[in-house]
Design a protein around this motif. Structure first.
Motif, PDB file in Angstrom:
ATOM      1  N   GLN A 165       0.810  -1.213   0.000  1.00 59.04           N
ATOM      2  CA  GLN A 165       0.000   0.000   0.000  1.00 59.04           C
ATOM      3  C   GLN A 165       0.847   1.269   0.000  1.00 59.04           C
ATOM      4  OE1 GLN A 165      -3.245  -0.108  -0.441  1.00 59.04           O
ATOM      5  NE2 GLN A 165      -3.155  -2.335  -0.450  1.00 59.04           N
ATOM      6  N   GLN A 267      -1.694  -2.078  -9.449  1.00 60.95           N
ATOM      7  CA  GLN A 267      -1.560  -1.909  -8.005  1.00 60.95           C
ATOM      8  C   GLN A 267      -1.255  -0.457  -7.649  1.00 60.95           C
ATOM      9  OE1 GLN A 267      -2.425  -3.980  -5.822  1.00 60.95           O
ATOM     10  NE2 GLN A 267      -1.780  -2.861  -3.991  1.00 60.95           N
ATOM     11  N   SER A 270      -4.418   1.301  -7.701  1.00 64.61           N
ATOM     12  CA  SER A 270      -5.184   0.934  -6.505  1.00 64.61           C
ATOM     13  C   SER A 270      -4.707   1.722  -5.285  1.00 64.61           C
ATOM     14  CB  SER A 270      -5.038  -0.571  -6.247  1.00 64.61           C
ATOM     15  OG  SER A 270      -5.641  -0.936  -5.021  1.00 64.61           O
ATOM     16  N   ILE A 271      -3.386   1.860  -5.140  1.00 65.54           N
ATOM     17  CA  ILE A 271      -2.830   2.613  -4.007  1.00 65.54           C
ATOM     18  C   ILE A 271      -3.274   4.071  -4.065  1.00 65.54           C
ATOM     19  CG2 ILE A 271      -0.688   3.488  -2.992  1.00 65.54           C
ATOM     20  CD1 ILE A 271       0.639   0.856  -3.834  1.00 65.54           C
ATOM     21  N   THR A 273      -5.842   5.362  -5.669  1.00 65.49           N
ATOM     22  CA  THR A 273      -7.289   5.467  -5.461  1.00 65.49           C
ATOM     23  C   THR A 273      -7.637   5.353  -3.987  1.00 65.49           C
ATOM     24  OG1 THR A 273      -7.720   4.513  -7.642  1.00 65.49           O
ATOM     25  CG2 THR A 273      -9.520   4.464  -6.050  1.00 65.49           C
ATOM     26  N   LYS A 274      -6.996   4.409  -3.304  1.00 66.96           N
ATOM     27  CA  LYS A 274      -7.259   4.238  -1.871  1.00 66.96           C
ATOM     28  C   LYS A 274      -6.833   5.479  -1.095  1.00 66.96           C
ATOM     29  CE  LYS A 274      -6.464   1.200   2.062  1.00 66.96           C
ATOM     30  NZ  LYS A 274      -5.855  -0.065   2.542  1.00 66.96           N
ATOM     31  N   ASN A 275      -5.659   6.035  -1.439  1.00 66.51           N
ATOM     32  CA  ASN A 275      -5.203   7.251  -0.755  1.00 66.51           C
ATOM     33  C   ASN A 275      -6.172   8.403  -0.980  1.00 66.51           C
ATOM     34  OD1 ASN A 275      -2.966   5.900   0.167  1.00 66.51           O
ATOM     35  ND2 ASN A 275      -1.590   6.701  -1.399  1.00 66.51           N
ATOM     36  N   GLN A 276      -6.699   8.493  -2.205  1.00 68.35           N
ATOM     37  CA  GLN A 276      -7.660   9.555  -2.504  1.00 68.35           C
ATOM     38  C   GLN A 276      -8.947   9.370  -1.702  1.00 68.35           C
ATOM     39  OE1 GLN A 276      -8.841   9.730  -6.613  1.00 68.35           O
ATOM     40  NE2 GLN A 276      -9.584  11.827  -6.465  1.00 68.35           N
ATOM     41  N   LEU A 277      -9.406   8.117  -1.612  1.00 69.20           N
ATOM     42  CA  LEU A 277     -10.619   7.842  -0.832  1.00 69.20           C
ATOM     43  C   LEU A 277     -10.407   8.133   0.646  1.00 69.20           C
ATOM     44  CD1 LEU A 277     -11.831   4.530  -2.522  1.00 69.20           C
ATOM     45  CD2 LEU A 277     -12.852   6.802  -2.722  1.00 69.20           C
ATOM     46  N   LEU A 278      -9.218   7.795   1.161  1.00 69.04           N
ATOM     47  CA  LEU A 278      -8.920   8.078   2.564  1.00 69.04           C
ATOM     48  C   LEU A 278      -8.903   9.577   2.821  1.00 69.04           C
ATOM     49  CD1 LEU A 278      -6.102   5.454   3.300  1.00 69.04           C
ATOM     50  CD2 LEU A 278      -8.447   5.449   4.169  1.00 69.04           C
ATOM     51  N   GLN A 281     -12.459  10.723   2.794  1.00 73.10           N
ATOM     52  CA  GLN A 281     -13.122  10.309   4.027  1.00 73.10           C
ATOM     53  C   GLN A 281     -12.714  11.200   5.190  1.00 73.10           C
ATOM     54  OE1 GLN A 281     -12.070   6.443   5.728  1.00 73.10           O
ATOM     55  NE2 GLN A 281     -14.242   6.056   6.100  1.00 73.10           N
TER      56      GLN A 281
END
Length: 379
Positions: A165, A267, A270-271, A273-278, A281
């Motif tokens: 991640q 990947q 994915s990393i 995108t996850k950072n952007q979502l975090l 949030q």
């Protein structure tokens, strides 16, 4: 290879003349020797495919010559046919024991010798075919083993990369995977407007950085000498030492690299995108806290107003109940006043119910916002 070269060995020149006469119309290159020693002296330079070898010769018999030839790794491929006046089972077994492939008994006819040589020629062709098949099968087997080992490395990388991640950790994993293939590489990752560079040697050279900038939007694959550059939207990888001396391996490794870089690109996406979502949030959590604070302030104000209204109406009611009987009003007047007081109190109660509904609505909004952040009902 077809039968072309024959060495005839016999201590009787007449026998050699007969052999040469029989073979003259078969388009063979024929050499002769009159002793075992002479045979051994010319065999390496001439490299015959078949030796017609007399058994009974002085000083060195045909059996001894054959044994010497078959014990030499450079000569043991030569087919030996014994030529003898004696053809007993024991003699044939002796010839077989020293490594001979065939045996012909003197006197022999033209057609018999020709038939045997043509048969030996067919043996040579089939032997060459078999050796080529063995070589091809061996090459295929080694290639399959190499591919299996390489696929194992790829599977391990795919299994491990999904748990990564962090962008730098992902680059290190890619460098390590390519190193397992003996490859040295440079990497560029384009992350949130920045260009991050990594290399097997620790740092990308300025010319490599410029190369990434020039070519990253110029197509998926660029090959030059022993180098190959693979481009994806967020990721570019430059391999510095492709196995150009082995075309099969080069093509296989190139396909592996494209797949590995594709997996790494996914990947990386994915990393990010996850950072952007975090991040989103976190912003949403802050907004929820702000809304909760404002809701709490509003509810506190409404509660204060309610308490103040209750106190005012209570004092007013007590005042009227104590003073109206002493004011000398008739019954209709008292009824009129008390009716209006009751209406005012009922109106106040209705406002209390509206306040409760507002509080319930606020609570529902908070709960809905908390569900969006996968949290419980408490901000």
């Amino acid at each position: 290879m077809a039968l072309q070269r024959i060495l005839a060995v016999d201590d009787e020149p007449f026998n050699l003349e007969i052999i040469e006469e029989i073979l003259e119309d078969l388009d063979f290159e024929v050499k002769t020797a009159i002793s075992g020693q002479e045979c051994l002296e010319i065999v390496e330079a001439f490299d015959p495919q078949v030796i017609l070898l007399d058994v009974s010769m002085p000083q060195m018999s045909g059996y001894e010559v054959c044994k010497t030839i078959k014990s030499n790794p450079d000569l043991q491929h030569i087919i030996v046919m014994f030529v003898s006046a004696r053809g007993s089972v024991e003699e044939r077994m002796e010839g077989y024991s020293v490594g001979a492939e065939d045996y012909i008994v003197k006197p022999f006819g033209h057609s018999e010798l020709k038939a045997k040589l043509l048969h030996l020629g067919q043996m040579l062709l089939e032997k060459d075919i078999l050796e080529q098949q063995v070589e091809d099968a061996t090459t295929t087997a080694f290639s399959a083993m190499a591919t299996s080992s390489e696929m194992g490395q790829i599977v391990n990388f795919v299994e491990q990369v999904g748990a990564i991640q962090d962008v730098s950790e992902l680059a290190d994993a890619l460098i390590g995977c390519l190193a397992n293939f003996g490859l040295s590489c440079n990497i560029e990752m384009r992350v949130e407007g920045e260009r991050l560079h990594f290399a097997s040697t620790g740092m990308c050279s300025p010319i490599v950085v410029e190369l990434f900038e020039i070519l990253h939007s110029k197509g998926r694959l660029h090959e030059f000498t022993s180098r190959i550059l693979v481009n994806y939207e967020l990721l570019s990888v430059l391999i510095l030492n492709m196995p150009s001396e082995d075309p099969d391996k080069h093509g296989r490794i190139r396909d592996h690299i494209c797949f590995i870089v594709s997996v790494t690109e996914q990947q990386l996406m994915s990393i990010l995108t996850k950072n952007q979502l975090l991040s989103q949030q976190s912003e949403l959590n802050g907004a929820i806290k702000t809304i909760h604070s404002k809701f709490t302030g509003l509810l506190s104000m409404l509660n204060n107003n309610r308490s103040q209204n209750e106190a005012i109406f209570k004092r007013l009611q007590e005042l009227f109940e104590s003073r109206i009987p002493t004011m000398g009003l008739d019954e209709d007047q008292e009824v009129f006043i008390f009716r209006h007081i009751d209406e005012a109190i009922q109106s106040s109660v209705a406002r209390e119910e509206a306040i409760s509904q507002v509080k319930e609505a606020f609570s529902e909004i908070e709960n809905d916002l908390c569900l969006l952040t996968n949290k419980d009902g408490t901000p």
